[in-house]
Design a protein around this motif. Structure first.
Motif, PDB file in Angstrom:
ATOM      1  N   ARG A  19       0.856  -1.185   0.000  1.00  0.00           N
ATOM      2  CA  ARG A  19       0.000   0.000   0.000  1.00  0.00           C
ATOM      3  C   ARG A  19       0.895   1.239   0.000  1.00  0.00           C
ATOM      4  N   LEU A  20       0.697   2.094  -0.973  1.00  0.00           N
ATOM      5  CA  LEU A  20       1.501   3.312  -1.064  1.00  0.00           C
ATOM      6  C   LEU A  20       0.780   4.445  -0.348  1.00  0.00           C
ATOM      7  N   ASP A  21       1.537   5.293   0.286  1.00  0.00           N
ATOM      8  CA  ASP A  21       0.905   6.449   0.909  1.00  0.00           C
ATOM      9  C   ASP A  21       0.423   7.385  -0.194  1.00  0.00           C
ATOM     10  N   PRO A  22      -0.593   8.190   0.074  1.00  0.00           N
ATOM     11  CA  PRO A  22      -1.195   9.032  -0.978  1.00  0.00           C
ATOM     12  C   PRO A  22      -0.204   9.980  -1.656  1.00  0.00           C
ATOM     13  N   GLU A  23       0.733  10.539  -0.896  1.00  0.00           N
ATOM     14  CA  GLU A  23       1.702  11.479  -1.487  1.00  0.00           C
ATOM     15  C   GLU A  23       2.621  10.769  -2.472  1.00  0.00           C
ATOM     16  N   SER A  25       1.923   8.016  -4.075  1.00  0.00           N
ATOM     17  CA  SER A  25       1.088   7.631  -5.209  1.00  0.00           C
ATOM     18  C   SER A  25       0.876   8.823  -6.146  1.00  0.00           C
ATOM     19  N   ARG A  26       0.627  10.008  -5.573  1.00  0.00           N
ATOM     20  CA  ARG A  26       0.436  11.204  -6.390  1.00  0.00           C
ATOM     21  C   ARG A  26       1.692  11.541  -7.179  1.00  0.00           C
ATOM     22  N   ARG A  27       2.872  11.461  -6.514  1.00  0.00           N
ATOM     23  CA  ARG A  27       4.137  11.738  -7.201  1.00  0.00           C
ATOM     24  C   ARG A  27       4.384  10.729  -8.319  1.00  0.00           C
ATOM     25  N   ARG A  28       4.052   9.469  -8.056  1.00  0.00           N
ATOM     26  CA  ARG A  28       4.242   8.420  -9.069  1.00  0.00           C
ATOM     27  C   ARG A  28       3.365   8.684 -10.292  1.00  0.00           C
ATOM     28  N   LEU A  29       2.088   9.028 -10.055  1.00  0.00           N
ATOM     29  CA  LEU A  29       1.193   9.327 -11.173  1.00  0.00           C
ATOM     30  C   LEU A  29       1.667  10.557 -11.945  1.00  0.00           C
ATOM     31  N   GLN A  30       2.193  11.557 -11.235  1.00  0.00           N
ATOM     32  CA  GLN A  30       2.718  12.752 -11.907  1.00  0.00           C
ATOM     33  C   GLN A  30       3.925  12.406 -12.764  1.00  0.00           C
ATOM     34  N   LEU A  31       4.806  11.562 -12.239  1.00  0.00           N
ATOM     35  CA  LEU A  31       5.982  11.145 -13.001  1.00  0.00           C
ATOM     36  C   LEU A  31       5.573  10.383 -14.255  1.00  0.00           C
ATOM     37  N   LEU A  32       4.621   9.463 -14.121  1.00  0.00           N
ATOM     38  CA  LEU A  32       4.156   8.706 -15.284  1.00  0.00           C
ATOM     39  C   LEU A  32       3.515   9.626 -16.320  1.00  0.00           C
ATOM     40  N   ALA A  33       2.760  10.630 -15.863  1.00  0.00           N
ATOM     41  CA  ALA A  33       2.151  11.584 -16.793  1.00  0.00           C
ATOM     42  C   ALA A  33       3.226  12.400 -17.505  1.00  0.00           C
ATOM     43  N   ASP A  34       4.256  12.821 -16.771  1.00  0.00           N
ATOM     44  CA  ASP A  34       5.354  13.578 -17.385  1.00  0.00           C
ATOM     45  C   ASP A  34       6.094  12.740 -18.420  1.00  0.00           C
ATOM     46  N   LEU A  35       6.331  11.470 -18.101  1.00  0.00           N
ATOM     47  CA  LEU A  35       7.007  10.592 -19.061  1.00  0.00           C
ATOM     48  C   LEU A  35       6.169  10.393 -20.315  1.00  0.00           C
TER      49      LEU A  35
END
Length: 67
Positions: A19-23, A25-35
């Motif tokens: 389980r990832l903490d929300p912050e 998870s948010r950073r991961r989704l932002q990184l994937l969107a940037d890529l």
């Protein structure tokens, strides 16, 4: 040839996602969107690079033939 003792441990080898903490998870989704955005930009620019490379090759060929 077979190992009866090892058969019982296969169930514990199943993949579990932590389980990832929300912050995080948010950073991961932002990184994937940037890529994904960077990949889209590269794919849009690729045809221009190909045209430029072809034009340079044509110019070099003409110079060799003329000279």
């Amino acid at each position: 040839m077979t190992c009866a003792g090892g058969l019982g441990t296969l169930g514990s080898m199943a993949w579990t996602t932590p389980r990832l903490d929300p912050e995080r998870s948010r950073r991961r989704l932002q990184l994937l969107a940037d890529l994904a955005g960077a990949r889209a930009v590269r794919q849009r620019e690729r045809p221009q690079r190909l045209r430029t490379a072809r034009l340079r090759q044509l110019i070099a060929t003409r110079r060799r033939l003329a000279g």
